[in-house]
Design a protein around this motif. Structure first.
Motif, mmCIF file in Angstrom:
data_model
loop_
_atom_site.group_PDB
_atom_site.id
_atom_site.type_symbol
_atom_site.label_atom_id
_atom_site.label_comp_id
_atom_site.label_asym_id
_atom_site.label_seq_id
_atom_site.Cartn_x
_atom_site.Cartn_y
_atom_site.Cartn_z
ATOM 1 N N LEU A 55 -5.113 3.824 -3.431
ATOM 2 C CA LEU A 55 -4.267 2.636 -3.314
ATOM 3 C C LEU A 55 -3.341 2.708 -2.101
ATOM 4 N N SER A 56 -3.192 3.887 -1.519
ATOM 5 C CA SER A 56 -2.396 3.990 -0.288
ATOM 6 C C SER A 56 -3.247 3.701 0.950
ATOM 7 N N ASN A 57 -4.515 3.391 0.714
ATOM 8 C CA ASN A 57 -5.420 3.041 1.808
ATOM 9 C C ASN A 57 -5.578 1.529 1.915
ATOM 10 N N VAL A 58 -6.005 1.079 3.091
ATOM 11 C CA VAL A 58 -6.379 -0.308 3.302
ATOM 12 C C VAL A 58 -7.906 -0.368 3.395
ATOM 13 N N LEU A 64 5.622 -19.016 -21.110
ATOM 14 C CA LEU A 64 6.578 -18.296 -20.268
ATOM 15 C C LEU A 64 5.793 -17.720 -19.091
ATOM 16 N N THR A 65 6.047 -18.210 -17.907
ATOM 17 C CA THR A 65 5.391 -17.689 -16.708
ATOM 18 C C THR A 65 6.360 -16.761 -16.003
ATOM 19 N N LEU A 66 6.087 -15.459 -16.106
ATOM 20 C CA LEU A 66 6.996 -14.434 -15.587
ATOM 21 C C LEU A 66 6.363 -13.751 -14.380
ATOM 22 N N ILE A 67 7.058 -13.815 -13.255
ATOM 23 C CA ILE A 67 6.567 -13.230 -12.008
ATOM 24 C C ILE A 67 7.382 -11.974 -11.718
ATOM 25 N N PRO A 68 6.736 -10.809 -11.575
ATOM 26 C CA PRO A 68 7.494 -9.565 -11.381
ATOM 27 C C PRO A 68 8.266 -9.558 -10.069
ATOM 28 N N LYS A 69 9.312 -8.746 -10.032
ATOM 29 C CA LYS A 69 10.173 -8.678 -8.852
ATOM 30 C C LYS A 69 9.383 -8.345 -7.595
ATOM 31 N N LYS A 70 8.469 -7.377 -7.686
ATOM 32 C CA LYS A 70 7.643 -7.025 -6.525
ATOM 33 C C LYS A 70 6.838 -8.243 -6.066
ATOM 34 N N GLY A 71 6.309 -9.005 -7.016
ATOM 35 C CA GLY A 71 5.559 -10.195 -6.674
ATOM 36 C C GLY A 71 6.414 -11.245 -5.982
ATOM 37 N N ILE A 72 7.646 -11.407 -6.462
ATOM 38 C CA ILE A 72 8.576 -12.357 -5.844
ATOM 39 C C ILE A 72 8.889 -11.940 -4.403
ATOM 40 N N LEU A 109 -12.594 -9.122 10.756
ATOM 41 C CA LEU A 109 -12.412 -8.126 9.705
ATOM 42 C C LEU A 109 -11.665 -8.744 8.530
ATOM 43 N N ILE A 110 -11.934 -8.234 7.351
ATOM 44 C CA ILE A 110 -11.123 -8.534 6.180
ATOM 45 C C ILE A 110 -10.380 -7.252 5.810
ATOM 46 N N LEU A 111 -9.050 -7.332 5.778
ATOM 47 C CA LEU A 111 -8.206 -6.202 5.373
ATOM 48 C C LEU A 111 -7.671 -6.475 3.978
ATOM 49 N N THR A 112 -7.773 -5.488 3.093
ATOM 50 C CA THR A 112 -7.326 -5.660 1.714
ATOM 51 C C THR A 112 -6.417 -4.510 1.316
ATOM 52 N N GLY A 113 -5.302 -4.853 0.682
ATOM 53 C CA GLY A 113 -4.409 -3.850 0.112
ATOM 54 C C GLY A 113 -4.026 -4.263 -1.296
ATOM 55 N N THR A 114 -3.810 -3.282 -2.167
ATOM 56 C CA THR A 114 -3.404 -3.592 -3.546
ATOM 57 C C THR A 114 -2.634 -2.432 -4.141
ATOM 58 N N ASP A 115 -1.720 -2.745 -5.052
ATOM 59 C CA ASP A 115 -1.084 -1.728 -5.898
ATOM 60 C C ASP A 115 -1.372 -2.035 -7.366
ATOM 61 N N LEU A 116 -2.363 -2.887 -7.595
ATOM 62 C CA LEU A 116 -2.821 -3.362 -8.902
ATOM 63 C C LEU A 116 -1.876 -4.394 -9.522
ATOM 64 N N GLU A 117 -0.704 -4.592 -8.925
ATOM 65 C CA GLU A 117 0.203 -5.654 -9.356
ATOM 66 C C GLU A 117 0.161 -6.812 -8.367
ATOM 67 N N THR A 155 0.797 -1.223 0.000
ATOM 68 C CA THR A 155 0.000 0.000 0.000
ATOM 69 C C THR A 155 0.831 1.276 0.000
ATOM 70 N N ASN A 156 2.109 1.197 0.327
ATOM 71 C CA ASN A 156 2.922 2.411 0.402
ATOM 72 C C ASN A 156 3.668 2.728 -0.888
ATOM 73 N N LYS A 157 3.305 2.048 -1.968
ATOM 74 C CA LYS A 157 3.906 2.338 -3.265
ATOM 75 C C LYS A 157 3.312 3.627 -3.828
ATOM 76 N N LYS A 158 4.176 4.518 -4.315
ATOM 77 C CA LYS A 158 3.684 5.758 -4.913
ATOM 78 C C LYS A 158 3.012 5.454 -6.238
ATOM 79 N N GLY A 159 1.779 5.911 -6.385
ATOM 80 C CA GLY A 159 1.040 5.636 -7.609
ATOM 81 C C GLY A 159 0.136 6.786 -7.973
ATOM 82 N N THR A 160 -0.603 6.590 -9.036
ATOM 83 C CA THR A 160 -1.475 7.656 -9.524
ATOM 84 C C THR A 160 -2.818 7.678 -8.804
#
Length: 376
Positions: A32-35, A202-210, A44-52, A23-28
């Motif tokens: 997305l900086s909220n939970v 080709l299954t490619l997992i982004p660095k942030k995901g790893i 409770l269910i807590l959800t965070g995303t940066d779309l990736e 959630t602390n990734k700078k984005g547009t």
């Protein structure tokens, strides 16, 4: 209806901490900086995303009134972290504000409407396979250091290639990373039946995901894994993480490995080699950490120089019977490779003055690393 609940501080803090890197990734999108905080049966269910990367967590709580809202992830984390109270009460008020009470402290925190929050990605309950988490932790540790950074021109090199393989009836999972100057490969034998694991060509997992996959596994003994065409899903009884896969090409790593002949071998004690490299690196003067590596009969000479500071030279005994060679390498690449290895003796293979160096050992089963040479 307005959310109103009481939650144990430690449970809340642990879950909020898991969301911070996402959630602390700078984005547009400011939201997305909220939970996203939603009531559910028993908690409770807590959800965070940066779309990736998207993460959804269940936290036990006493629900006084059902509802949902979004709050700044970093600020609510700081409030809970600094609280000395064993429990936190959270109540939604007008215009998406929340009153948070912790012991004798009261906070009024501005949120945002939950209807603006992105939907959590859909996924199928089919094709999940359970694995012990140590498998992924070892795979990731051995390749994460050589993923290209985000400034790399070749977009797909900022990812890890994930594969499955069956050799003589034995199933393996494999991760491969490369930044264009080095290559790391790690494969791990698994007992699980991998027929249900459907991977892309080709299954490619982004660095942030790893990075988040590693963090997800660190506090768990086992995890269920499933792949869709565009996403990886990880889950256990309390959490679900979804990582969006990348599209693109990846180097033909098998051809790169095959190009190094395993004939001209150097046997080196890993720890003395690592310590020597760290000393020599003190005098590298450019961003490429260039050092000279000379191989002679049963000895290796490492040297570096800096126009402003001076130079360094170190000699190591090795087992080597080949012709004399002099090569340039990025010292940092050797250091990072040796740091993830656990062996006592490294076997390095170098064919000529212009060839890459392949490193592996019998003790680091399934792992190998290739470092490309540099011009001196």
């Amino acid at each position: 209806m307005a959310l109103n609940c009481t939650i144990t501080r430690n449970d809340f803090l642990e879950s909020l901490n898991s969301l911070q890197n996402i959630t602390n990734k700078k984005g547009t999108l400011a939201i997305l900086s909220n939970v996203l905080i939603e009531t559910t049966n028993g908690g409770l269910i807590l959800t965070g995303t940066d779309l990736e990367v998207s993460l959804r967590l269940f936290v036990p709580a006493e629900i006084h009134e059902e509802g949902s809202l979004t709050l700044p992830s970093k600020k609510i984390f700081e409030i809970v972290r600094e609280s000395g109270s064993e429990s936190i009460t959270m109540e939604e008020t007008d215009n998406s504000w929340a009153v948070i009470k912790a012991g004798l402290s009261t906070y009024n925190l501005a949120g945002m409407p939950d209807d603006e929050y992105p939907d959590f990605p859909d996924y199928s309950d089919d094709n999940f396979i359970s694995f012990e988490t140590y498998i992924f932790l070892e795979l990731i540790e051995k390749v994460i250091f050589s993923i290209a950074n985000e400034k790399e021109n070749i977009y797909s090199l900022t990812s890890v290639l994930f594969e499955k393989e069956q050799i003589d009836g034995v199933n393996y999972l494999k991760m491969i990373s490369s930044d264009g100057h080095r290559l790391s490969v790690m494969q791990k034998e698994v007992a699980a039946d991998l027929d249900q694991m459907i991977l892309n060509e080709l299954t490619l997992i982004p660095k942030k995901g790893i990075q988040e996959w590693k963090k997800f596994c660190e506090d768990r003994d086992s995890v269920e894994v499933s792949f869709d065409s565009n996403q990886l899903v990880l889950r256990d009884g309390q959490a679900v993480m979804i990582i969006r896969l990348k599209n693109g090409e990846f180097p033909n790593y098998s051809a790169i490995i095959g190009a190094v002949e395993l004939t001209n071998s150097v046997e080196i004690n890993r720890i003395p080699f690592l310590e020597s490299l760290k000393r020599i690196n003190l005098f590298t003067e450019d961003i490429f950490h260039t050092i000279s590596l000379q191989l002679e009969q049963n000895r290796m000479v490492l040297s570096s120089q800096n126009a402003d500071l001076g130079n360094a030279k170190d000699e190591l005994p090795v087992i080597y019977e080949g012709e004399n060679l002099t090569l340039g390498f990025n010292c940092r690449y050797f250091i990072e490779t040796l740091q993830v290895m656990e062996c006592q003796t490294v076997h390095a293979y170098i064919n000529s003055n212009a060839s890459p160096c392949l490193m592996k050992s019998e003790e680091d089963e399934g792992f190998l690393s290739i470092v490309m040479p540099m011009q001196l």
